[in-house]
Scaffold this active site. Structure first.
Site, PDB file in Angstrom:
ATOM      1  N   ASP A  24      45.787  46.232  40.806  1.00  0.00           N
ATOM      2  CA  ASP A  24      45.176  47.417  41.396  1.00  0.00           C
ATOM      3  C   ASP A  24      43.843  47.695  40.695  1.00  0.00           C
ATOM      4  O   ASP A  24      43.807  47.919  39.488  1.00  0.00           O
ATOM      5  CB  ASP A  24      46.130  48.601  41.246  1.00  0.00           C
ATOM      6  CG  ASP A  24      45.503  49.928  41.660  1.00  0.00           C
ATOM      7  OD1 ASP A  24      44.545  49.906  42.453  1.00  0.00           O
ATOM      8  OD2 ASP A  24      45.992  50.980  41.188  1.00  0.00           O
ATOM      9  N   ASN A  82      41.596  50.209  41.619  1.00  0.00           N
ATOM     10  CA  ASN A  82      41.049  51.563  41.735  1.00  0.00           C
ATOM     11  C   ASN A  82      42.004  52.663  41.282  1.00  0.00           C
ATOM     12  O   ASN A  82      41.716  53.848  41.466  1.00  0.00           O
ATOM     13  CB  ASN A  82      40.582  51.836  43.165  1.00  0.00           C
ATOM     14  CG  ASN A  82      41.721  51.728  44.179  1.00  0.00           C
ATOM     15  OD1 ASN A  82      42.883  51.593  43.811  1.00  0.00           O
ATOM     16  ND2 ASN A  82      41.363  51.789  45.463  1.00  0.00           N
ATOM     17  N   ASP A 130      44.983  53.631  42.362  1.00  0.00           N
ATOM     18  CA  ASP A 130      45.800  54.391  43.308  1.00  0.00           C
ATOM     19  C   ASP A 130      47.250  53.928  43.323  1.00  0.00           C
ATOM     20  O   ASP A 130      48.064  54.428  44.108  1.00  0.00           O
ATOM     21  CB  ASP A 130      45.212  54.343  44.715  1.00  0.00           C
ATOM     22  CG  ASP A 130      45.225  52.939  45.326  1.00  0.00           C
ATOM     23  OD1 ASP A 130      45.638  51.983  44.643  1.00  0.00           O
ATOM     24  OD2 ASP A 130      44.813  52.811  46.505  1.00  0.00           O
ATOM     25  N   ASP A 142      45.169  45.574  45.373  1.00  0.00           N
ATOM     26  CA  ASP A 142      44.114  45.468  46.387  1.00  0.00           C
ATOM     27  C   ASP A 142      43.340  44.169  46.214  1.00  0.00           C
ATOM     28  O   ASP A 142      43.580  43.388  45.291  1.00  0.00           O
ATOM     29  CB  ASP A 142      43.188  46.681  46.328  1.00  0.00           C
ATOM     30  CG  ASP A 142      42.715  46.999  44.918  1.00  0.00           C
ATOM     31  OD1 ASP A 142      42.329  46.058  44.197  1.00  0.00           O
ATOM     32  OD2 ASP A 142      42.744  48.185  44.529  1.00  0.00           O
ATOM     33  N   GLU A 157      57.019  29.566  58.708  1.00  0.00           N
ATOM     34  CA  GLU A 157      58.300  30.080  58.216  1.00  0.00           C
ATOM     35  C   GLU A 157      59.290  30.006  59.370  1.00  0.00           C
ATOM     36  O   GLU A 157      59.040  30.536  60.447  1.00  0.00           O
ATOM     37  CB  GLU A 157      58.150  31.523  57.742  1.00  0.00           C
ATOM     38  CG  GLU A 157      59.448  32.066  57.161  1.00  0.00           C
ATOM     39  CD  GLU A 157      59.505  33.587  57.125  1.00  0.00           C
ATOM     40  OE1 GLU A 157      60.160  34.127  56.215  1.00  0.00           O
ATOM     41  OE2 GLU A 157      58.900  34.228  58.001  1.00  0.00           O
ATOM     42  N   ASP A 214      60.429  37.554  49.872  1.00  0.00           N
ATOM     43  CA  ASP A 214      61.706  37.907  50.501  1.00  0.00           C
ATOM     44  C   ASP A 214      62.922  37.512  49.666  1.00  0.00           C
ATOM     45  O   ASP A 214      64.056  37.718  50.101  1.00  0.00           O
ATOM     46  CB  ASP A 214      61.835  37.220  51.862  1.00  0.00           C
ATOM     47  CG  ASP A 214      60.976  37.863  52.939  1.00  0.00           C
ATOM     48  OD1 ASP A 214      60.666  39.062  52.808  1.00  0.00           O
ATOM     49  OD2 ASP A 214      60.611  37.168  53.901  1.00  0.00           O
TER      50      ASP A 214
END
Length: 600
Positions: free
Chosen positions: A46, A48, A50, A54, A290, A364
């Site tokens: 991350d 920034n 938040d 990103d 997939e 997953d």
């Protein structure tokens, strides 16, 4: 007499990998000698504060991936999305979700990836869209619009009124619990959603849908991306009669998979996709589909180069072997012989035609060191590296999921409120409502739930593992204080450096990429052993996948006693794996090694 099987002097360097000089020189496609690294952007880095990873965060961490040596980055979806299924519900195929940044940020990331000699593959979901995609909004709001037929609509079952129990067009169940059909009360028709009700299935029978998908993919290729991982791509063709599926004892819905897994027009659709999109860039692209429920026989067709469909497929057979009688969230212990049988079937099945994708982890799946290894302090590093050795030495293209190269573990989720994944939350709600014990349901989620793969990347020992300066969207695993990238970069005996050595070996030893595969000790429940042979070079891969000392009675043990050691997961110098002529090889707990000998 007792001799070192590796015939090495005691002053073996800590690197523990014999330097090799050049990548394999073969005519096969580049991706056969490549290693792919999957990034789950929401949880990677991350920039920034938040609490959500990103694109700029990824760009800032590319040197980690360069040091690891991977060739391709695969980004889980970064498109605009309501995030009902963490981005696998796309509302705009040609944009970037503001949580992840902008198209300019994407272009900057792509340029930085290419500058480091790597490629970037997009994750693409075209079996379904979000119900907030403009296509679906028009389909719902204007039943007479051409977009209506871009999705799968059916009237209620004959003899039933819309909304009545049993009125759904078929008895198919959703992967995310409940019916696969959702009533649109305004029109009285049902739309199909094999996943969340907010993920309506596209109607691939409509050529306009296919043309729109092709145009969108060409747009991304012009932007510079290097291929696509296509989500559940073998589900796009459905039996248009939508027959009822078989109902298991105690199940509320039928299994519709016989009518949509590798459906009647799937090969036609993929050949058209290759012809319209991929064929213009044969030397550059990587395409992987997939394909839940795919068989070896079908995979051979999908990956046969002469058929021009996809380069490789993701199959799920080996990651279903620990599913118990109650399904995915009722795990049972893995039998190593079952794993060897499964992986060998795929190795042999695609040996002459086609290609395997190799993986333990992805977004997953739970963490492999917790699932098939031993994540306790005594054996976490050795079991993580032993499992890595086994996987990366098979024939196929290996995929590394973020944090796997650190040996990241499952998370200690305390309560249902700690989970974020729609599959886990829906399963818990349905199971508890049906009378299941809540703590037993939680135990299954802790073992198998997808959120285990989605806790933030563990960069260092600081607050929130260096992932963010804010509050992370999902809790950080508390073991980040000792299990993190910064610590492992400084430790040549770490999981990270073992992965780096395995990747370098794939880049430099042709037998890893091109050799045949022969399983040894098929009935052994503790040892995984096989050979790879190519043009006079033979590799022996041997791993003790248990916490006890084991003896390997190999058919040709004496013939390997002076072989060259390429990779091992125990520190040297020290107590070497030993072999007495005429006796079995002895391996320590979770010990693995790769030996090489050359015909003279």
């Amino acid at each position: 007499m007792s001799v070192d099987v590796h015939s090495q002097s005691p002053d073996v360097p800590a690197e523990r990998l014999r330097p090799l000089s050049a990548r394999p020189q073969e005519e096969d496609p580049w991706w056969k000698s490549a290693v792919v690294y999957q990034i789950y952007p929401r949880s990677f880095a991350d920039s920034n504060g938040d609490g959500i990873g990103d694109l700029r965060g990824i760009t800032g961490r590319l040197d980690h991936l360069s040091a690891l040596g991977v060739d391709v980055l695969w980004l889980s979806p970064v498109y605009p999305s309501p995030q009902d299924d963490n981005g696998y519900d796309i509302s705009d195929y040609q944009g970037i979700d503001p949580a992840f940044g902008t198209l300019d940020d994407f272009d900057e990331l792509l340029a930085a990836v290419h500058a480091r000699g790597m490629k970037l593959v997009m994750d693409l979901v075209v079996n379904h869209t979000s119900d907030e995609h403009p296509w679906f909004r028009e389909a719902v709001g204007s039943p007479d619009s051409p977009k209506r037929d871009w999705y799968v609509w059916r009237p209620p079952r004959p003899g039933f009124a819309a909304g009545e129990p049993g009125a759904e067009p078929s008895n198919w169940g959703s992967f995310f619990s409940g019916s696969a059909w959702q009533l649109d009360e305004a029109s009285g028709e049902y739309y199909l959603h094999l996943f969340s009700r907010k993920q309506p299935d596209l109607n691939w029978e409509n050529p306009q849908v296919r043309h729109a998908v092709h145009a969108m993919m060409r747009w991304w290729l012009r932007r510079g991306v290097d291929g696509f991982r296509m989500d559940v791509i073998n589900l796009i063709s459905k039996d248009q009669d939508f027959p009822d599926g078989p109902v298991a004892d105690g199940a509320a819905h039928g299994d519709g998979s016989p009518f949509y897994v590798c459906g009647p027009r799937i090969h036609e659709y993929l050949q058209e996709l290759h012809r319209e999109v991929f064929a213009a860039h044969p030397e550059r692209l990587l395409t992987v589909g997939e394909m839940p429920g795919v068989s070896v026989e079908e995979a051979r067709l999908f990956t046969d180069p002469a058929r021009a469909e996809v380069d490789m497929v993701f199959q799920f057979e080996h990651v279903g072997l620990d599913h118990g009688p109650g399904g995915k969230f009722d795990p049972k212990p893995l039998r190593l012989t079952d794993l060897k049988t499964s992986l060998t079937r795929w190795q042999q099945g695609l040996a002459a035609t086609g290609w395997n994708s190799l993986y333990w982890n992805n977004h997953d799946q739970p963490r492999v060191v917790s699932r098939f290894g031993d994540d306790g302090p005594a054996h976490r590093v050795r079991s993580a590296t032993a499992l890595a050795t086994v996987l990366h030495l098979h024939r196929g293209t290996p995929y590394v999921y973020q944090g796997e190269e650190l040996g990241m573990t499952n998370a200690p989720f305390a309560a249902i409120d700690d989970f974020r994944d729609i599959e886990s939350l829906n399963h818990y709600a349905h199971a508890v409502a049906a009378g299941a014990d809540a703590e037993q349901v939680l135990a299954g989620l802790r073992a198998i739930g997808r959120d285990n793969a989605r806790t933030p990347m563990q960069w260092d020992a600081t607050a929130h593992a260096g992932f963010t300066t804010g509050t992370p969207w999902i809790g950080v695993n508390p073991n980040h204080a000792r299990l993190n990238a910064a610590a492992q970069l400084a430790d040549q005996d770490s999981v990270f450096h073992h992965y780096r050595r395995l990747i370098e070996l794939r880049h430099t030893e042709p037998a890893v990429v091109h050799g045949d595969f022969a399983l040894l000790l098929p009935e052994d429940e503790h040892l995984y052993a096989f050979t790879r042979r190519h043009r006079g070079t033979e590799l022996l891969v041997l791993a003790n996948l248990s916490g006890d000392v084991r003896h390997a009675a190999l058919p040709d043990a004496d013939g390997w006693h002076r072989a060259e050691r390429l990779v091992t997961n125990y520190p040297l110098p020290g107590a070497y794996l030993t072999h007495t002529l005429g006796e079995p090889l002895t391996l320590r707990p979770w010990e693995s090694l790769v030996l090489r000998r050359t015909a003279h």
